[in-house]
Scaffold this motif. Structure first.
Motif, PDB file in Angstrom:
ATOM      1  N   CYS A  28       0.832  -1.209   0.000  1.00  0.00           N
ATOM      2  CA  CYS A  28       0.000   0.000   0.000  1.00  0.00           C
ATOM      3  C   CYS A  28       0.861   1.251   0.000  1.00  0.00           C
ATOM      4  O   CYS A  28       0.578   2.213  -0.721  1.00  0.00           O
ATOM      5  N   ARG A  29       1.909   1.258   0.801  1.00  0.00           N
ATOM      6  CA  ARG A  29       2.791   2.427   0.856  1.00  0.00           C
ATOM      7  C   ARG A  29       3.408   2.703  -0.506  1.00  0.00           C
ATOM      8  O   ARG A  29       3.520   3.853  -0.932  1.00  0.00           O
ATOM      9  N   GLN A  30       3.802   1.639  -1.210  1.00  0.00           N
ATOM     10  CA  GLN A  30       4.439   1.811  -2.515  1.00  0.00           C
ATOM     11  C   GLN A  30       3.480   2.408  -3.531  1.00  0.00           C
ATOM     12  O   GLN A  30       3.804   3.385  -4.213  1.00  0.00           O
ATOM     13  N   ILE A  31       2.296   1.833  -3.638  1.00  0.00           N
ATOM     14  CA  ILE A  31       1.360   2.322  -4.646  1.00  0.00           C
ATOM     15  C   ILE A  31       0.791   3.675  -4.272  1.00  0.00           C
ATOM     16  O   ILE A  31       0.644   4.566  -5.113  1.00  0.00           O
ATOM     17  N   TYR A  32       0.488   3.873  -3.016  1.00  0.00           N
ATOM     18  CA  TYR A  32      -0.137   5.120  -2.614  1.00  0.00           C
ATOM     19  C   TYR A  32       0.862   6.278  -2.589  1.00  0.00           C
ATOM     20  O   TYR A  32       0.485   7.433  -2.745  1.00  0.00           O
ATOM     21  N   TYR A  33       2.156   5.951  -2.460  1.00  0.00           N
ATOM     22  CA  TYR A  33       3.178   6.988  -2.559  1.00  0.00           C
ATOM     23  C   TYR A  33       3.257   7.504  -3.990  1.00  0.00           C
ATOM     24  O   TYR A  33       3.444   8.698  -4.223  1.00  0.00           O
ATOM     25  N   CYS A  34       3.105   6.584  -4.959  1.00  0.00           N
ATOM     26  CA  CYS A  34       3.192   6.968  -6.371  1.00  0.00           C
ATOM     27  C   CYS A  34       1.963   7.753  -6.827  1.00  0.00           C
ATOM     28  O   CYS A  34       2.050   8.535  -7.761  1.00  0.00           O
ATOM     29  N   ASP A  35       0.825   7.523  -6.185  1.00  0.00           N
ATOM     30  CA  ASP A  35      -0.420   8.148  -6.625  1.00  0.00           C
ATOM     31  C   ASP A  35      -1.222   8.615  -5.412  1.00  0.00           C
ATOM     32  O   ASP A  35      -1.997   7.844  -4.849  1.00  0.00           O
ATOM     33  N   PRO A  36      -1.049   9.869  -5.005  1.00  0.00           N
ATOM     34  CA  PRO A  36      -1.760  10.380  -3.820  1.00  0.00           C
ATOM     35  C   PRO A  36      -3.268  10.251  -3.921  1.00  0.00           C
ATOM     36  O   PRO A  36      -3.942  10.033  -2.922  1.00  0.00           O
ATOM     37  N   TYR A  37      -3.834  10.371  -5.142  1.00  0.00           N
ATOM     38  CA  TYR A  37      -5.285  10.211  -5.280  1.00  0.00           C
ATOM     39  C   TYR A  37      -5.725   8.822  -4.849  1.00  0.00           C
ATOM     40  O   TYR A  37      -6.734   8.660  -4.157  1.00  0.00           O
ATOM     41  N   THR A  38      -4.981   7.798  -5.275  1.00  0.00           N
ATOM     42  CA  THR A  38      -5.329   6.428  -4.914  1.00  0.00           C
ATOM     43  C   THR A  38      -5.288   6.239  -3.407  1.00  0.00           C
ATOM     44  O   THR A  38      -6.132   5.543  -2.833  1.00  0.00           O
ATOM     45  N   VAL A  75      -4.588  -2.254  -4.426  1.00  0.00           N
ATOM     46  CA  VAL A  75      -3.157  -2.542  -4.306  1.00  0.00           C
ATOM     47  C   VAL A  75      -2.581  -3.058  -5.621  1.00  0.00           C
ATOM     48  O   VAL A  75      -1.394  -2.873  -5.904  1.00  0.00           O
ATOM     49  N   GLY A  76      -3.409  -3.689  -6.464  1.00  0.00           N
ATOM     50  CA  GLY A  76      -2.936  -4.190  -7.753  1.00  0.00           C
ATOM     51  C   GLY A  76      -2.469  -3.101  -8.695  1.00  0.00           C
ATOM     52  O   GLY A  76      -1.767  -3.381  -9.682  1.00  0.00           O
ATOM     53  N   LYS A  77      -2.803  -1.855  -8.412  1.00  0.00           N
ATOM     54  CA  LYS A  77      -2.376  -0.750  -9.274  1.00  0.00           C
ATOM     55  C   LYS A  77      -0.871  -0.532  -9.218  1.00  0.00           C
ATOM     56  O   LYS A  77      -0.328   0.221 -10.032  1.00  0.00           O
ATOM     57  N   ILE A  78      -0.203  -1.213  -8.283  1.00  0.00           N
ATOM     58  CA  ILE A  78       1.252  -1.107  -8.219  1.00  0.00           C
ATOM     59  C   ILE A  78       1.891  -1.641  -9.495  1.00  0.00           C
ATOM     60  O   ILE A  78       3.024  -1.280  -9.848  1.00  0.00           O
ATOM     61  N   LYS A  79       1.158  -2.501 -10.233  1.00  0.00           N
ATOM     62  CA  LYS A  79       1.686  -3.078 -11.469  1.00  0.00           C
ATOM     63  C   LYS A  79       1.204  -2.336 -12.721  1.00  0.00           C
ATOM     64  O   LYS A  79       1.527  -2.742 -13.836  1.00  0.00           O
ATOM     65  N   ILE A  80       0.439  -1.277 -12.528  1.00  0.00           N
ATOM     66  CA  ILE A  80      -0.038  -0.479 -13.665  1.00  0.00           C
ATOM     67  C   ILE A  80       1.004   0.590 -13.984  1.00  0.00           C
ATOM     68  O   ILE A  80       1.495   1.264 -13.079  1.00  0.00           O
ATOM     69  N   SER A 103      -7.360  -5.490 -10.813  1.00  0.00           N
ATOM     70  CA  SER A 103      -8.056  -6.392  -9.890  1.00  0.00           C
ATOM     71  C   SER A 103      -7.405  -7.772  -9.878  1.00  0.00           C
ATOM     72  O   SER A 103      -7.267  -8.402  -8.822  1.00  0.00           O
ATOM     73  N   GLU A 104      -6.979  -8.248 -11.045  1.00  0.00           N
ATOM     74  CA  GLU A 104      -6.261  -9.514 -11.123  1.00  0.00           C
ATOM     75  C   GLU A 104      -4.892  -9.398 -10.469  1.00  0.00           C
ATOM     76  O   GLU A 104      -4.452 -10.299  -9.750  1.00  0.00           O
ATOM     77  N   TYR A 105      -4.210  -8.285 -10.728  1.00  0.00           N
ATOM     78  CA  TYR A 105      -2.899  -8.080 -10.115  1.00  0.00           C
ATOM     79  C   TYR A 105      -3.009  -8.059  -8.592  1.00  0.00           C
ATOM     80  O   TYR A 105      -2.172  -8.632  -7.888  1.00  0.00           O
ATOM     81  N   GLY A 106      -4.042  -7.396  -8.090  1.00  0.00           N
ATOM     82  CA  GLY A 106      -4.234  -7.341  -6.641  1.00  0.00           C
ATOM     83  C   GLY A 106      -4.441  -8.720  -6.052  1.00  0.00           C
ATOM     84  O   GLY A 106      -3.901  -9.063  -4.989  1.00  0.00           O
ATOM     85  N   ALA A 107      -5.235  -9.540  -6.751  1.00  0.00           N
ATOM     86  CA  ALA A 107      -5.463 -10.908  -6.290  1.00  0.00           C
ATOM     87  C   ALA A 107      -4.168 -11.701  -6.290  1.00  0.00           C
ATOM     88  O   ALA A 107      -3.894 -12.473  -5.353  1.00  0.00           O
ATOM     89  N   GLN A 108      -3.344 -11.515  -7.315  1.00  0.00           N
ATOM     90  CA  GLN A 108      -2.067 -12.221  -7.390  1.00  0.00           C
ATOM     91  C   GLN A 108      -1.140 -11.807  -6.255  1.00  0.00           C
ATOM     92  O   GLN A 108      -0.463 -12.651  -5.646  1.00  0.00           O
ATOM     93  N   ILE A 109      -1.108 -10.524  -5.963  1.00  0.00           N
ATOM     94  CA  ILE A 109      -0.257 -10.034  -4.873  1.00  0.00           C
ATOM     95  C   ILE A 109      -0.693 -10.633  -3.542  1.00  0.00           C
ATOM     96  O   ILE A 109       0.119 -11.141  -2.760  1.00  0.00           O
ATOM     97  N   LEU A 110      -1.984 -10.609  -3.288  1.00  0.00           N
ATOM     98  CA  LEU A 110      -2.500 -11.103  -2.007  1.00  0.00           C
ATOM     99  C   LEU A 110      -2.360 -12.618  -1.890  1.00  0.00           C
ATOM    100  O   LEU A 110      -2.207 -13.140  -0.787  1.00  0.00           O
ATOM    101  N   ALA A 111      -2.393 -13.312  -3.024  1.00  0.00           N
ATOM    102  CA  ALA A 111      -2.227 -14.770  -2.997  1.00  0.00           C
ATOM    103  C   ALA A 111      -0.857 -15.158  -2.466  1.00  0.00           C
ATOM    104  O   ALA A 111      -0.675 -16.267  -1.960  1.00  0.00           O
ATOM    105  N   GLY A 112       0.110 -14.253  -2.576  1.00  0.00           N
ATOM    106  CA  GLY A 112       1.457 -14.536  -2.096  1.00  0.00           C
ATOM    107  C   GLY A 112       1.725 -14.080  -0.677  1.00  0.00           C
ATOM    108  O   GLY A 112       2.860 -14.173  -0.201  1.00  0.00           O
ATOM    109  N   ILE A 113       0.670 -13.579   0.014  1.00  0.00           N
ATOM    110  CA  ILE A 113       0.836 -13.084   1.388  1.00  0.00           C
ATOM    111  C   ILE A 113       0.214 -14.072   2.359  1.00  0.00           C
ATOM    112  O   ILE A 113      -0.944 -14.466   2.197  1.00  0.00           O
ATOM    113  N   ASP A 114       0.973 -14.470   3.341  1.00  0.00           N
ATOM    114  CA  ASP A 114       0.492 -15.443   4.328  1.00  0.00           C
ATOM    115  C   ASP A 114      -0.802 -14.969   4.981  1.00  0.00           C
ATOM    116  O   ASP A 114      -0.890 -13.837   5.463  1.00  0.00           O
TER     117      ASP A 114
END
Length: 214
Positions: A28-38, A75-80, A103-114
């Motif tokens: 979240c910090r990574q994506i939201y740092y890049c895009d304050p609106y998000t 959170v998947g917007k980190i890959k956009i 939305s798919e990217y977000g699911a992929q990211i979360l799938a890798g989080i315990d």
């Protein structure tokens, strides 16, 4: 009050004890740092999700989960690509097609989080439509996870009422009219009713009474 059936994959209170929130917060910090609106949008949606969950008489754990889901739904917007994510003008069809992948990217990211397994389908399907015309899989009705159906309404509300450089925000009254207009097509009509009740209580407005269910 509507009795919503909670699928274990839709709202699992145990996730609050299992999920690796540090990993999610870092994304979240990574994506939201890049895009304050998000970042601002995510905070608004999280608050709306918690308020709607409370209006739906969910448990404290489910309300907390709804808040977390709202906070991380983009959170998947980190890959956009950044030029698409922060473009000041309306996206082209091609750019929008790329944006839809978040939305798919977000699911992929979360799938890798315990511990985040239960949130994966919520992330993947938060842009489905109640009538089956959404993405990525065209799910319809109650086959869409409950928290995804809630996210669809909360996400749209904040998008409509937030100022963007390429369009003006709408008033609360106009937004409620749009939610009613698309109840049963884009949105779950029962959730629309409860969301409008929540808006009336939160903002002290008096909306014209009308049931969103067909």
């Amino acid at each position: 009050m509507v009795n919503f059936v909670h699928n274990p994959q839709q709202a699992a209170p145990s996730i609050l004890n299992k999920v690796n929130m540090e990993a999610i917060e870092e994304f979240c910090r990574q994506i939201y740092y890049c895009d304050p609106y998000t970042s601002m949008h995510a905070e608004h949606v999280a608050e709306l999700m918690a308020g709607l969950a409370s209006q739906m008489c969910m448990s404290a754990d489910e309300i907390n989960l709804a808040y977390i889901v709202g906070l991380i739904h983009d959170v998947g917007k980190i890959k956009i690509p950044n030029d698409i994510l922060t473009k000041p003008d309306k996206l082209t069809d091609e750019e929008f097609g790329i944006m839809k992948l978040h939305s798919e990217y977000g699911a992929q990211i979360l799938a890798g989080i315990d511990g985040a397994e239960a949130v994966v389908p919520i992330m993947r399907h938060h842009h489905e439509r109640y009538d089956g015309r959404g993405y990525p899989e065209g799910l319809a009705g109650h086959t869409i996870p409950l928290l995804s159906r809630m996210l669809t309404v909360c996400d749209a509300f904040d998008a409509m009422t937030t100022n963007r450089c390429y369009r003006r925000p709408v008033t609360l009254e106009e937004c409620i009219a749009e939610i009613r207009r698309f109840a049963g097509s884009q949105f779950d009509p029962e959730i629309c009713n409860l969301f409008i009740e929540f808006l009336e209580e939160r903002f002290g407005i008096v909306a014209v009474t009308a049931d969103c269910r067909p």
